[in-house]
Design a protein around this motif. Structure first.
Motif, PDB file in Angstrom:
ATOM      1  N   THR A 193       0.876  -1.163   0.086  1.00  0.00           N
ATOM      2  CA  THR A 193      -0.028  -0.075   0.139  1.00  0.00           C
ATOM      3  C   THR A 193       0.949   1.110   0.046  1.00  0.00           C
ATOM      4  N   SER A 194       0.406   2.375  -0.485  1.00  0.00           N
ATOM      5  CA  SER A 194       1.267   3.408  -0.475  1.00  0.00           C
ATOM      6  C   SER A 194       0.321   4.686  -0.331  1.00  0.00           C
ATOM      7  N   SER A 195       0.872   5.825   0.221  1.00  0.00           N
ATOM      8  CA  SER A 195      -0.023   6.899   0.333  1.00  0.00           C
ATOM      9  C   SER A 195       0.649   8.228   0.120  1.00  0.00           C
ATOM     10  N   ILE A 196       0.497   9.422  -0.257  1.00  0.00           N
ATOM     11  CA  ILE A 196       1.072  10.401  -0.503  1.00  0.00           C
ATOM     12  C   ILE A 196       0.338  11.529   0.197  1.00  0.00           C
ATOM     13  N   GLU A 197       1.131  12.256   0.947  1.00  0.00           N
ATOM     14  CA  GLU A 197       0.520  13.533   1.575  1.00  0.00           C
ATOM     15  C   GLU A 197       1.140  14.873   0.980  1.00  0.00           C
ATOM     16  N   ASN A 198       0.419  15.658   0.394  1.00  0.00           N
ATOM     17  CA  ASN A 198       0.621  16.734  -0.281  1.00  0.00           C
ATOM     18  C   ASN A 198       0.519  18.109   0.627  1.00  0.00           C
ATOM     19  N   TYR A 199       1.858  18.969   0.309  1.00  0.00           N
ATOM     20  CA  TYR A 199       2.064  20.215   1.005  1.00  0.00           C
ATOM     21  C   TYR A 199       2.285  21.338   0.365  1.00  0.00           C
ATOM     22  N   THR A 200       1.948  22.675   0.517  1.00  0.00           N
ATOM     23  CA  THR A 200       2.254  23.748  -0.149  1.00  0.00           C
ATOM     24  C   THR A 200       3.690  24.235   0.407  1.00  0.00           C
ATOM     25  N   ASP A 201       4.266  24.006   1.478  1.00  0.00           N
ATOM     26  CA  ASP A 201       5.279  24.645   1.930  1.00  0.00           C
ATOM     27  C   ASP A 201       6.689  23.488   2.285  1.00  0.00           C
ATOM     28  N   ALA A 202       7.811  23.961   2.294  1.00  0.00           N
ATOM     29  CA  ALA A 202       8.917  23.154   2.236  1.00  0.00           C
ATOM     30  C   ALA A 202       8.931  22.325   3.710  1.00  0.00           C
ATOM     31  N   ASN A 203       8.158  22.769   4.665  1.00  0.00           N
ATOM     32  CA  ASN A 203       8.330  22.146   5.951  1.00  0.00           C
ATOM     33  C   ASN A 203       7.093  21.088   6.071  1.00  0.00           C
ATOM     34  N   CYS A 204       6.351  20.837   5.146  1.00  0.00           N
ATOM     35  CA  CYS A 204       5.145  19.998   5.045  1.00  0.00           C
ATOM     36  C   CYS A 204       4.382  20.263   6.330  1.00  0.00           C
ATOM     37  N   THR A 205       3.881  21.283   6.424  1.00  0.00           N
ATOM     38  CA  THR A 205       2.968  21.999   7.612  1.00  0.00           C
ATOM     39  C   THR A 205       1.550  22.402   7.139  1.00  0.00           C
ATOM     40  N   ASN A 206       1.508  22.812   5.806  1.00  0.00           N
ATOM     41  CA  ASN A 206       0.409  23.392   5.034  1.00  0.00           C
ATOM     42  C   ASN A 206       0.039  22.493   4.076  1.00  0.00           C
ATOM     43  N   PRO A 207      -1.346  21.679   4.288  1.00  0.00           N
ATOM     44  CA  PRO A 207      -1.664  20.813   3.492  1.00  0.00           C
ATOM     45  C   PRO A 207      -1.988  21.439   1.842  1.00  0.00           C
ATOM     46  N   HIS A 208      -1.687  20.918   0.886  1.00  0.00           N
ATOM     47  CA  HIS A 208      -2.233  21.247  -0.489  1.00  0.00           C
ATOM     48  C   HIS A 208      -3.668  21.341  -0.536  1.00  0.00           C
ATOM     49  N   PRO A 209      -4.311  22.673  -0.731  1.00  0.00           N
ATOM     50  CA  PRO A 209      -5.977  22.652  -0.917  1.00  0.00           C
ATOM     51  C   PRO A 209      -6.481  21.866  -2.160  1.00  0.00           C
ATOM     52  N   ASP A 210      -5.520  21.989  -3.049  1.00  0.00           N
ATOM     53  CA  ASP A 210      -6.134  21.479  -4.290  1.00  0.00           C
ATOM     54  C   ASP A 210      -5.627  20.106  -4.884  1.00  0.00           C
ATOM     55  N   ALA A 211      -4.529  19.428  -4.156  1.00  0.00           N
ATOM     56  CA  ALA A 211      -4.098  18.403  -4.431  1.00  0.00           C
ATOM     57  C   ALA A 211      -4.598  17.173  -3.503  1.00  0.00           C
ATOM     58  N   PRO A 212      -4.892  16.156  -4.206  1.00  0.00           N
ATOM     59  CA  PRO A 212      -5.452  14.944  -3.471  1.00  0.00           C
ATOM     60  C   PRO A 212      -4.388  14.169  -2.634  1.00  0.00           C
TER      61      PRO A 212
END
Length: 186
Positions: free
Chosen positions: A88-107
């Motif tokens: 299984t694999s999962s990807i969490e997308n973020y808008t910032d280089a610290n991965c603290t702000n979830p990307h609003p438009d990316a699944p």
């Protein structure tokens, strides 16, 4: 869409089992130099992950820490889990280089499927990687079929995958992405 899914899997992956060691790993601080593979893997038995659920060298959970997505303007964290020859694999997308702000438009895509480990592949940098063929059967919970042909290499608790997987065995990569490794979580 097929290319995005294959990249998702590869990013999530899969992902580094090394070939057998001949005991002369010369430089374990720089995976791109030296010859052979990590001696902790032992032997050439990669454990192809027979459908009966036998463990492979990829058994467990691997995570790529927060990092840039090549060719994109966002960052992600990728988790890949293997049990036998299933993953299984999962990807969490973020808008910032610290991965603290979830990307609003990316699944935050998830996938599952099966894989096999094949022959050793001697790379031009002297590392012996292993063929990694994956078959994605579900993407975000829906049936989906994508095949990907890649290479993997494990050095200790670090997994490296090929630069970009191919849609056919002839398109299999011939070099590893040393910039975005995965680390064993358990």
């Amino acid at each position: 869409m097929k290319k995005i899914l294959a990249f998702t899997l590869v990013s999530a992956l899969m992902t580094g089992c090394g070939g057998g060691s001949d005991g002369d790993d010369q430089n374990t601080n720089n995976p791109g130099s030296g010859s052979g593979t990590d001696s902790s893997q032992g032997g050439n038995d990669h454990g192809s992950g027979a459908s009966n659920g036998e463990p492979t060298v990829l058994e467990g959970t691997w995570r790529k820490p927060c990092g840039p997505v090549p060719g994109e303007e966002h960052h992600d964290i990728v988790t890949f889990t293997s049990t036998g020859n299933e993953f299984t694999s999962s990807i969490e997308n973020y808008t910032d280089a610290n991965c603290t702000n979830p990307h609003p438009d990316a699944p935050n895509p998830t996938s599952l499927g099966t894989f096999t480990l094949g022959d050793d592949v001697l790379l031009s940098d002297g590392v012996t990687a292993t063929e990694f063929d994956s078959h994605i059967t579900h993407f975000d919970g829906a049936p989906f079929i994508v095949d990907d042909y890649n290479i993997v290499y494990i050095q200790g608790d670090t997994l490296y995958i090929g630069v970009e997987g191919g849609e056919t065995p002839a398109q299999r990569p011939t070099s590893l992405d040393y910039d975005q490794p995965y680390y064993r979580v358990n």
